[in-house]
Every structure is written in C-alpha cells, then in structure tokens.
Design a protein around this motif. Structure first.
Motif, PDB file in Angstrom:
ATOM      1  N   ASP A 115       9.100  11.871 -12.205  1.00 11.19           N
ATOM      2  CA  ASP A 115       8.894  12.807 -13.119  1.00 11.19           C
ATOM      3  C   ASP A 115       7.711  12.766 -14.081  1.00 11.19           C
ATOM      4  O   ASP A 115       7.387  13.949 -14.601  1.00 11.19           O
ATOM      5  N   GLU A 116       6.847  11.821 -13.852  1.00 13.73           N
ATOM      6  CA  GLU A 116       5.754  11.777 -14.822  1.00 13.73           C
ATOM      7  C   GLU A 116       4.493  12.446 -14.037  1.00 13.73           C
ATOM      8  O   GLU A 116       3.337  12.405 -14.850  1.00 13.73           O
ATOM      9  N   GLN A 117       4.631  12.731 -12.488  1.00 13.28           N
ATOM     10  CA  GLN A 117       3.316  13.207 -11.941  1.00 13.28           C
ATOM     11  C   GLN A 117       3.807  14.566 -11.476  1.00 13.28           C
ATOM     12  O   GLN A 117       4.878  14.658 -10.814  1.00 13.28           O
ATOM     13  N   LEU A 118       2.684  15.387 -11.391  1.00 11.04           N
ATOM     14  CA  LEU A 118       2.813  16.722 -10.775  1.00 11.04           C
ATOM     15  C   LEU A 118       2.105  16.727  -9.556  1.00 11.04           C
ATOM     16  O   LEU A 118       1.123  16.048  -9.202  1.00 11.04           O
ATOM     17  N   ILE A 119       2.686  17.430  -8.533  1.00  9.91           N
ATOM     18  CA  ILE A 119       2.059  17.534  -7.069  1.00  9.91           C
ATOM     19  C   ILE A 119       1.354  18.647  -7.041  1.00  9.91           C
ATOM     20  O   ILE A 119       1.805  19.883  -7.265  1.00  9.91           O
ATOM     21  N   LYS A 120      -0.038  18.570  -6.477  1.00  7.19           N
ATOM     22  CA  LYS A 120      -0.757  19.822  -6.294  1.00  7.19           C
ATOM     23  C   LYS A 120      -0.416  20.373  -4.874  1.00  7.19           C
ATOM     24  O   LYS A 120      -0.729  19.696  -3.900  1.00  7.19           O
ATOM     25  N   GLU A 121      -0.090  21.560  -4.828  1.00  3.48           N
ATOM     26  CA  GLU A 121       0.292  22.171  -3.700  1.00  3.48           C
ATOM     27  C   GLU A 121      -0.620  23.234  -3.030  1.00  3.48           C
ATOM     28  O   GLU A 121      -1.161  24.018  -4.099  1.00  3.48           O
ATOM     29  N   TYR A 122      -0.899  23.392  -1.924  1.00  6.65           N
ATOM     30  CA  TYR A 122      -1.744  24.199  -1.393  1.00  6.65           C
ATOM     31  C   TYR A 122      -0.851  25.343  -0.955  1.00  6.65           C
ATOM     32  O   TYR A 122       0.148  25.667  -0.502  1.00  6.65           O
ATOM     33  N   ILE A 123      -1.371  26.449  -1.734  1.00  8.18           N
ATOM     34  CA  ILE A 123      -0.726  27.797  -1.481  1.00  8.18           C
ATOM     35  C   ILE A 123      -1.707  28.629  -0.590  1.00  8.18           C
ATOM     36  O   ILE A 123      -2.856  29.214  -1.052  1.00  8.18           O
ATOM     37  N   GLN A 124      -1.298  28.962   0.750  1.00  9.79           N
ATOM     38  CA  GLN A 124      -2.137  29.409   1.719  1.00  9.79           C
ATOM     39  C   GLN A 124      -2.883  31.041   1.180  1.00  9.79           C
ATOM     40  O   GLN A 124      -3.838  31.141   1.587  1.00  9.79           O
ATOM     41  N   ALA A 125      -2.101  31.568   0.303  1.00  9.96           N
ATOM     42  CA  ALA A 125      -2.569  33.001   0.155  1.00  9.96           C
ATOM     43  C   ALA A 125      -3.809  32.881  -0.772  1.00  9.96           C
ATOM     44  O   ALA A 125      -4.393  34.067  -0.952  1.00  9.96           O
ATOM     45  N   PHE A 140       0.768  -1.199  -0.042  1.00  5.49           N
ATOM     46  CA  PHE A 140       0.127   0.005  -0.028  1.00  5.49           C
ATOM     47  C   PHE A 140       0.841   1.095   0.161  1.00  5.49           C
ATOM     48  O   PHE A 140       0.623   2.256  -0.510  1.00  5.49           O
ATOM     49  N   LEU A 141       2.088   1.337   0.500  1.00  9.24           N
ATOM     50  CA  LEU A 141       2.714   2.362   1.059  1.00  9.24           C
ATOM     51  C   LEU A 141       4.062   2.541   0.198  1.00  9.24           C
ATOM     52  O   LEU A 141       4.755   3.495   0.274  1.00  9.24           O
ATOM     53  N   SER A 142       4.379   1.572  -0.705  1.00 10.29           N
ATOM     54  CA  SER A 142       5.597   1.725  -1.496  1.00 10.29           C
ATOM     55  C   SER A 142       5.505   2.782  -2.509  1.00 10.29           C
ATOM     56  O   SER A 142       4.418   2.684  -3.040  1.00 10.29           O
ATOM     57  N   PRO A 143       6.559   3.230  -3.094  1.00  7.81           N
ATOM     58  CA  PRO A 143       6.320   4.300  -3.894  1.00  7.81           C
ATOM     59  C   PRO A 143       6.138   3.808  -5.487  1.00  7.81           C
ATOM     60  O   PRO A 143       6.420   2.820  -5.674  1.00  7.81           O
ATOM     61  N   ALA A 144       5.332   4.637  -6.073  1.00  7.93           N
ATOM     62  CA  ALA A 144       4.824   4.373  -7.385  1.00  7.93           C
ATOM     63  C   ALA A 144       6.229   4.822  -8.474  1.00  7.93           C
ATOM     64  O   ALA A 144       6.018   5.489  -9.391  1.00  7.93           O
ATOM     65  N   ASN A 145       7.242   3.987  -8.306  1.00  5.90           N
ATOM     66  CA  ASN A 145       8.386   4.239  -9.166  1.00  5.90           C
ATOM     67  C   ASN A 145       9.205   2.996  -9.081  1.00  5.90           C
ATOM     68  O   ASN A 145       8.858   2.049  -8.609  1.00  5.90           O
ATOM     69  N   GLY A 188      -2.818  13.709  -3.389  1.00  9.37           N
ATOM     70  CA  GLY A 188      -2.761  12.404  -3.655  1.00  9.37           C
ATOM     71  C   GLY A 188      -1.699  11.733  -2.417  1.00  9.37           C
ATOM     72  O   GLY A 188      -1.695  10.609  -2.442  1.00  9.37           O
ATOM     73  N   GLY A 189      -1.128  12.640  -1.525  1.00 11.98           N
ATOM     74  CA  GLY A 189      -0.434  12.058  -0.722  1.00 11.98           C
ATOM     75  C   GLY A 189       0.795  11.520  -1.212  1.00 11.98           C
ATOM     76  O   GLY A 189       1.454  11.658  -2.158  1.00 11.98           O
ATOM     77  N   VAL A 190       1.184  10.218  -0.486  1.00 10.25           N
ATOM     78  CA  VAL A 190       2.369   9.489  -1.119  1.00 10.25           C
ATOM     79  C   VAL A 190       1.885   8.727  -2.192  1.00 10.25           C
ATOM     80  O   VAL A 190       2.855   8.229  -2.947  1.00 10.25           O
ATOM     81  N   PHE A 191       0.668   8.845  -2.892  1.00 10.18           N
ATOM     82  CA  PHE A 191       0.415   8.397  -4.113  1.00 10.18           C
ATOM     83  C   PHE A 191       0.629   9.246  -5.161  1.00 10.18           C
ATOM     84  O   PHE A 191       0.609   8.953  -6.203  1.00 10.18           O
ATOM     85  N   ILE A 192       0.906  10.598  -4.713  1.00  8.03           N
ATOM     86  CA  ILE A 192       1.130  11.893  -5.946  1.00  8.03           C
ATOM     87  C   ILE A 192      -0.297  11.915  -6.686  1.00  8.03           C
ATOM     88  O   ILE A 192      -0.900  12.992  -6.569  1.00  8.03           O
ATOM     89  N   ASN A 193      -0.533  10.878  -7.069  1.00  8.42           N
ATOM     90  CA  ASN A 193      -1.950  10.949  -8.084  1.00  8.42           C
ATOM     91  C   ASN A 193      -3.170  11.083  -7.313  1.00  8.42           C
ATOM     92  O   ASN A 193      -3.151   9.892  -6.459  1.00  8.42           O
ATOM     93  N   ILE A 226      10.739  15.064   3.031  1.00 11.30           N
ATOM     94  CA  ILE A 226      11.152  13.810   2.794  1.00 11.30           C
ATOM     95  C   ILE A 226      10.342  12.741   2.121  1.00 11.30           C
ATOM     96  O   ILE A 226      10.655  12.299   1.255  1.00 11.30           O
ATOM     97  N   LEU A 227       8.976  13.080   2.411  1.00 13.58           N
ATOM     98  CA  LEU A 227       7.882  12.560   1.383  1.00 13.58           C
ATOM     99  C   LEU A 227       8.112  12.521  -0.157  1.00 13.58           C
ATOM    100  O   LEU A 227       7.833  11.769  -0.765  1.00 13.58           O
ATOM    101  N   LEU A 228       8.183  13.856  -0.444  1.00 19.10           N
ATOM    102  CA  LEU A 228       8.520  14.119  -1.894  1.00 19.10           C
ATOM    103  C   LEU A 228       9.615  13.683  -2.431  1.00 19.10           C
ATOM    104  O   LEU A 228       9.790  12.954  -3.902  1.00 19.10           O
ATOM    105  N   ASN A 229      10.870  13.311  -1.904  1.00 17.48           N
ATOM    106  CA  ASN A 229      11.947  12.809  -2.165  1.00 17.48           C
ATOM    107  C   ASN A 229      11.833  11.219  -2.686  1.00 17.48           C
ATOM    108  O   ASN A 229      12.485  10.820  -3.244  1.00 17.48           O
ATOM    109  N   ILE A 230      10.950  10.575  -1.721  1.00 20.68           N
ATOM    110  CA  ILE A 230      10.891   9.349  -1.563  1.00 20.68           C
ATOM    111  C   ILE A 230       9.737   8.822  -2.913  1.00 20.68           C
ATOM    112  O   ILE A 230      10.150   8.013  -3.458  1.00 20.68           O
ATOM    113  N   TYR A 231       8.811   9.679  -2.622  1.00 26.92           N
ATOM    114  CA  TYR A 231       7.546   9.072  -3.589  1.00 26.92           C
ATOM    115  C   TYR A 231       7.275   9.831  -4.852  1.00 26.92           C
ATOM    116  O   TYR A 231       6.681   9.308  -5.768  1.00 26.92           O
ATOM    117  N   SER A 232       7.702  11.021  -5.022  1.00 20.81           N
ATOM    118  CA  SER A 232       7.601  11.615  -6.498  1.00 20.81           C
ATOM    119  C   SER A 232       8.301  11.091  -7.430  1.00 20.81           C
ATOM    120  O   SER A 232       9.512  10.399  -7.311  1.00 20.81           O
TER     121      SER A 232
END
Length: 375
Positions: A132-142, A9-14, A154-159, A124-130
């Motif tokens: 090149d094929e998937q983009l991460i949607k980030e919350y911009i507080q402003a 369930f929690l291994s990266p999609a790479n 998508g959390g650790v699933f990115i997608n 740490i999570l981004l380095n492990i799970y991200s």
C-alpha cells in the motif's frame, strides 16, 4: 545457503518478506549457538549491548516528548542487535558466481515484465510484491519512448531506488568473491548497467561505475576499455534526455536532503537536547511541521539522527571501520555500497541491513576459504 541468498534478495518488501527474513535470522541464531556452539566475540557483544542501550534511551526520550515508535522500528532494533552478535554468519559457499548472475537476470526480467505489463506474469508479481505504501510506475505504450526515458522501474522491489541498491549489492558481491579479471565481470556488469538504467537511479549508477572501474584492478587499458561503453551510454542519455543527465534535478535533490537534515537538527534541538543526542527511537516516516513538510529523510544519516541521535554515529562508524579492516584489499570493492548512506538506507533498513550482513559474511567465508587453500 544459496536458497537463503535468493530469499534475501527476492523476498517481497512487506510483512511476508519480513517473516521470511526473520526465519532466516532465527536459523542462523540457532545454528550459531546450539549446533555450532560458537562463542560471541567480546567486541561484538559490547557493540550489540551499546546498540541496545541506545535503542532503549532513544525510545524513552521519544515517549517523554510525546512521540510513538512504529512496529518496524522495534523489528529493526532486534534485527541489528542479533546481526551484530552473529556477524559474520557461519556460511559455507564454495561458489556463488552463477547464482548472482541468475539473481541479476531475475531482477531485470521482473522490471521488464512489470514495466510492459506482460500478462499474466505482471499480475502475479504485483499480487506478491506490491504494497500500500509504494506506487508502481507503469509503461503506457501510447506515450512513446520519451515518456519511458523518465519513467523508473523497480521490478520486484517496486521502489526503483531499492532495486538499484540490489543491483549494486549483487555486483559488489560478485566482484568480491568471483575470479578476478575484466572478462569475468563484463557479463554481470552489462546486466546491472541495463537494469540500473531502467531504475533511473543516479546514485546506483555512480556506485556501479566505480565498482566496474576498481573491480578488476585499475589500469590505463581497463579504464580506456570501460570509457568507450560509458561514452556511448552518455551519448544515448543526452539524445533521449534521460533523467541521469538532468543536472538541475540532481542539484535540487542534493540541496533538499541537506536542507532537511539541517532543519531537523534545529527543530529537534528546540524540543530536547537529549533527543538530538540520542534520538527519539523511531525511524519510520514521520511528518514534522516546521515551515516545510518532511515525509522522510531519504538518507542513512537522517534516519540515524532521528532514531538514535548523534551518539549512534560512533557505533555505526566503528562497525564500518572494523568491517573495512577485516576485508582484504581486493574485496573492498563491495564496501562502495556504503556510498548509499548519502542518499538511501542500509543498516537502518530491515531488508538491506540483513542483505548487507549476509554479503559481508559470504565475503569473509570466501576469504578464509582461499586463505586455507594458500591462495
């Protein structure tokens, strides 16, 4: 086995994650033939050979029309072949209810950590799970809450769609192997419901709601109890203008998926009738230029049609039917995950194909264990 469940369930999609899953499959393979000394069921062996034959024919046809086969496609062919042979995996798990709840919490925490950029955990999570094929949607507080309502996490699933799929697998497995009753399902249902809201996946939310409706047996009282939080959630979605209640995008999405499949059938039929029947041996993201640009099918039916042609549907539906017949009525709630075939992939997805076989094997094991106790 509990460690194996966490890893699938929690291994990266790479490639690192695929390596972990390959080791797990090798472990089950060695255990099946050399430690346990079990024989392969004749029906499963025939099904595996038919699958292998389809793969070979599809690859040859793809090469004859100038196509190529991605490495991930070969990896998938091998995964499915051995998964069919080994199914159900030899799994002994007395109780995994608490573990499934922990996994759902970890997925939710990963969504929040990455969405809100909680340092240093997000890096740490981004380095492990991200990848090149998937983009991460980030919350911009402003940008405020209105922007958050249309962002998808998508959390650790990115997608986010893959993350939603994981939630429904966890929820369906929990309901299939855990003690029955409304109270026993409310905790994990709430966690999955919140996580699915963050993914923005309408298919995932629909499947989860169906699971919650039928997971502890259908009765008028239970349906009324379930309808109250759903009405509240729907009201919040309308007020916040969430993606879930945007009917226009829902209709467009459904129409485009059907249109892509129809266009592909017309396209491939003009090239080769054999490719229509047996596919081109590739399930990667190929672009076809026939008046529209196709990046991917975004559905199991599309990828099956592309990879193995119309003939593959007989093999897949035979497996689905055999799975349905072998599972007790009160555990078939997990099979609602097959609704993902309409908008995503299960069996032609390396990660979720393996998770699907693992979950079904756990259900079989718990089923046989309870029968042995006379329940």
């Amino acid at each position: 086995m509990k460690l194996a469940l966490i890893l699938v369930f929690l291994s990266p999609a790479n490639m690192f994650g695929y390596f972990i899953q390959s080791l797990l499959l090798l472990f089950f393979l060695l255990r099946h033939f050399f430690i346990k000394g079990r024989k392969v069921d004749s029906f499963q062996m025939k099904s595996a050979y038919i699958w292998a034959l389809l793969c070979v024919i599809s690859i040859l046809i793809g090469m004859s029309i100038g196509g190529g086969v991605a490495f991930t496609s070969y990896l998938l062919f091998i995964f499915v072949f051995f998964s069919i042979i080994l199914f159900p995996f030899d799994i002994k798990v007395p109780s995994i209810s608490s573990l499934l709840l922990i996994i759902s919490y970890l997925i939710l925490f990963s969504q929040l950590i990455i969405a809100f950029r909680i340092e240093p955990f997000s890096d740490i999570l981004l380095n492990i799970y991200s990848n090149d094929e998937q983009l991460i949607k980030e919350y911009i507080q402003a940008t405020g809450v209105s922007q958050l309502s249309w962002s998808r996490f998508g959390g650790v699933f990115i997608n986010p769609n893959q993350c939603a799929k994981a939630y429904t697998f966890v929820l369906g497995l929990y309901l299939a192997v855990s003690p029955r009753g409304y109270k026993s399902m409310i905790h994990i249902s709430l966690i999955c419901f919140i996580g699915l809201l963050l993914t923005g996946s309408r298919t995932g939310m629909g499947i989860a709601i169906l699971m919650m409706m039928f997971g502890s047996g259908v009765s008028l009282i239970r349906l009324l109890m379930l309808s109250i939080p759903l009405i509240i959630a729907l009201s919040i979605a309308i007020i916040m203008n969430l993606r879930f209640i945007d009917l226009d995008s829902l209709i467009i999405s459904f129409t485009e998926k059907n249109h892509v499949i129809i266009e592909y059938i017309l396209y491939i039929n003009d090239i080769s009738i054999a490719a229509l029947l047996f596919g081109i041996g590739d399930i990667s993201r190929i672009e076809y230029d026939f008046g529209m640009r196709l990046n991917s099918f975004d559905s199991e039916f599309g990828y099956l049609l592309q990879g193995f042609g119309l003939m593959s549907f007989f093999v897949v539906f035979a497996f689905i039917w055999s799975s349905f017949r072998s599972i007790d009525d009160n555990r078939r709630v997990f099979l609602l995950n097959l609704l993902w075939l309409l908008s995503s992939t299960i069996l032609v997805n390396i990660r979720f194909g393996f998770i699907y076989f693992i979950c079904l094997s756990i259900i079989h094991s718990m089923q046989e264990h309870n029968k042995g106790l006379g329940r």
